[in-house]
Design an enzyme around this catalytic site. Structure first.
Site, PDB file in Angstrom:
ATOM      1  N   HIS A 142     -11.499   1.832 -20.334  1.00 30.58           N
ATOM      2  CA  HIS A 142     -12.838   2.040 -19.773  1.00 30.58           C
ATOM      3  C   HIS A 142     -12.748   2.937 -18.537  1.00 30.58           C
ATOM      4  O   HIS A 142     -13.464   3.930 -18.414  1.00 30.58           O
ATOM      5  CB  HIS A 142     -13.439   0.672 -19.419  1.00 30.58           C
ATOM      6  CG  HIS A 142     -14.742   0.698 -18.684  1.00 30.58           C
ATOM      7  ND1 HIS A 142     -15.937   0.332 -19.265  1.00 30.58           N
ATOM      8  CD2 HIS A 142     -15.050   1.029 -17.404  1.00 30.58           C
ATOM      9  CE1 HIS A 142     -16.928   0.445 -18.373  1.00 30.58           C
ATOM     10  NE2 HIS A 142     -16.410   0.857 -17.223  1.00 30.58           N
ATOM     11  N   GLU A 143     -11.845   2.589 -17.640  1.00 28.69           N
ATOM     12  CA  GLU A 143     -11.712   3.391 -16.409  1.00 28.69           C
ATOM     13  C   GLU A 143     -11.210   4.800 -16.726  1.00 28.69           C
ATOM     14  O   GLU A 143     -11.634   5.779 -16.109  1.00 28.69           O
ATOM     15  CB  GLU A 143     -10.765   2.693 -15.423  1.00 28.69           C
ATOM     16  CG  GLU A 143     -11.224   1.316 -14.963  1.00 28.69           C
ATOM     17  CD  GLU A 143     -12.616   1.286 -14.359  1.00 28.69           C
ATOM     18  OE1 GLU A 143     -13.111   2.340 -13.909  1.00 28.69           O
ATOM     19  OE2 GLU A 143     -13.225   0.200 -14.353  1.00 28.69           O
ATOM     20  N   HIS A 146     -13.989   6.924 -17.810  1.00 29.85           N
ATOM     21  CA  HIS A 146     -14.716   7.450 -16.643  1.00 29.85           C
ATOM     22  C   HIS A 146     -13.995   8.694 -16.111  1.00 29.85           C
ATOM     23  O   HIS A 146     -14.620   9.700 -15.813  1.00 29.85           O
ATOM     24  CB  HIS A 146     -14.765   6.410 -15.519  1.00 29.85           C
ATOM     25  CG  HIS A 146     -15.828   5.355 -15.671  1.00 29.85           C
ATOM     26  ND1 HIS A 146     -17.109   5.610 -16.092  1.00 29.85           N
ATOM     27  CD2 HIS A 146     -15.809   4.021 -15.394  1.00 29.85           C
ATOM     28  CE1 HIS A 146     -17.822   4.487 -16.092  1.00 29.85           C
ATOM     29  NE2 HIS A 146     -17.045   3.497 -15.672  1.00 29.85           N
ATOM     30  N   HIS A 152     -21.497   5.078 -18.173  1.00 27.44           N
ATOM     31  CA  HIS A 152     -21.818   3.881 -18.954  1.00 27.44           C
ATOM     32  C   HIS A 152     -22.828   4.220 -20.061  1.00 27.44           C
ATOM     33  O   HIS A 152     -23.749   4.989 -19.833  1.00 27.44           O
ATOM     34  CB  HIS A 152     -22.361   2.785 -18.032  1.00 27.44           C
ATOM     35  CG  HIS A 152     -21.330   2.280 -17.070  1.00 27.44           C
ATOM     36  ND1 HIS A 152     -21.567   2.078 -15.743  1.00 27.44           N
ATOM     37  CD2 HIS A 152     -20.027   1.960 -17.270  1.00 27.44           C
ATOM     38  CE1 HIS A 152     -20.457   1.639 -15.155  1.00 27.44           C
ATOM     39  NE2 HIS A 152     -19.513   1.569 -16.062  1.00 27.44           N
TER      40      HIS A 152
HETATM   41 ZN   LIG Z   1     -17.423   1.416 -15.501  1.00 30.80          ZN
END
Ligand SMILES: [Zn+2]
Length: 248
Positions: A142-143, A146, A152
């Protein structure tokens, strides 16, 4: 500091979602400018990494197991996209740009997208991870998404066609976390809205009353409670966006 703290709130272990226990306090640190310009996937090529080959470094504070979790989390991108992560070892060549996985006692987060002008003259793009986040490859991914430029999922410009936000159940100070952004500054790459995205908030993110959802799905125009978001790993939609951003 011009960083913006962005929290991803999830349900507590008491409600049966153990894997979210500390992720409750996930805090994404994002440059305010990037925040204003970007939602879901970065449109500006300037904020994408200039090359699909990315270098990374793992903090010496990580245990062997934590370091191995980062390596195996990144392997997914190596195997399923054109992104190629190569680990750097000390000494880091001066001026080298790289993703730096660091340890934090209380937050997991990073800036969204490539920063053409490195902060504080450093070549590192820091990813902060707690012990809990380090134990979950899906959170590491997830990171990392980014870092690669994904925001998101429920922040997409077109999200009002797919979800309804219950602001009454969200403390006002977190309302900004639920903003949808203009399609002038961001793009969905025409990838279908994806409730299974590892970038999607869970249904009761930031809830005052966690028994009630803060995000409901729109089904035939009616808001419906359903599960959304997960921390097991990138969805096919997440990977498709990365391929479209970097592999064409
Ligand atoms: Zn996040």
């Amino acid at each position: 500091m011009c960083w913006l703290l962005l929290s991803l709130v999830a349900v507590a272990a008491a409600q049966g979602f153990d894997y979210f226990e500390n992720y409750y306090n996930e805090i994404d640190i994002e440059d305010e400018q990037a925040e204003a310009k970007t939602r879901n996937a970065l449109q500006s090529p300037l904020q994408r990494w200039p090359n699909p080959k990315l270098y990374y470094r793992i903090s010496s504070e990580y245990s062997d197991e934590e370091a191995q979790n980062v390596r195996s989390a990144l392997k997914t991108f190596d195997e399923q996209t054109c992104i190629n992560f190569e680990e750097l070892t000390e000494p880091i060549p001066s001026g080298q740009r790289y993703v730096y996985y660091k340890k934090s006692p209380q937050m997991c987060g990073t800036r969204v997208g490539y920063n053409p002008i490195p902060l504080f003259g450093s070549g590192s793009h820091d990813v902060l991870l707690t012990e809990h986040c380090l134990s979950k490859p899906g959170i590491i991914q997830h990171e990392t998404l980014h870092v690669l430029g994904l925001y998101h999922e429920q922040s997409r410009a077109d999200r009002d066609m797919f979800v309804v936000i219950d602001y009454d159940n969200i403390p006002r100070k977190y309302w900004s976390q639920f903003m949808a952004m203009s399609d002038k500054s961001t793009t969905t790459f025409n990838v279908p809205y994806d409730f299974e995205s590892v970038m999607h908030y869970p249904k009761n993110a930031f809830a005052k009353d966690r028994n009630k959802p803060t995000i409901r799905a729109l089904v035939n125009g009616e808001p419906v409670e359903r599960e959304m978001g997960q921390v097991l790993g990138p969805s096919e939609g997440d990977l498709t966006k990365i391929r479209l951003m970097y592999c064409n």
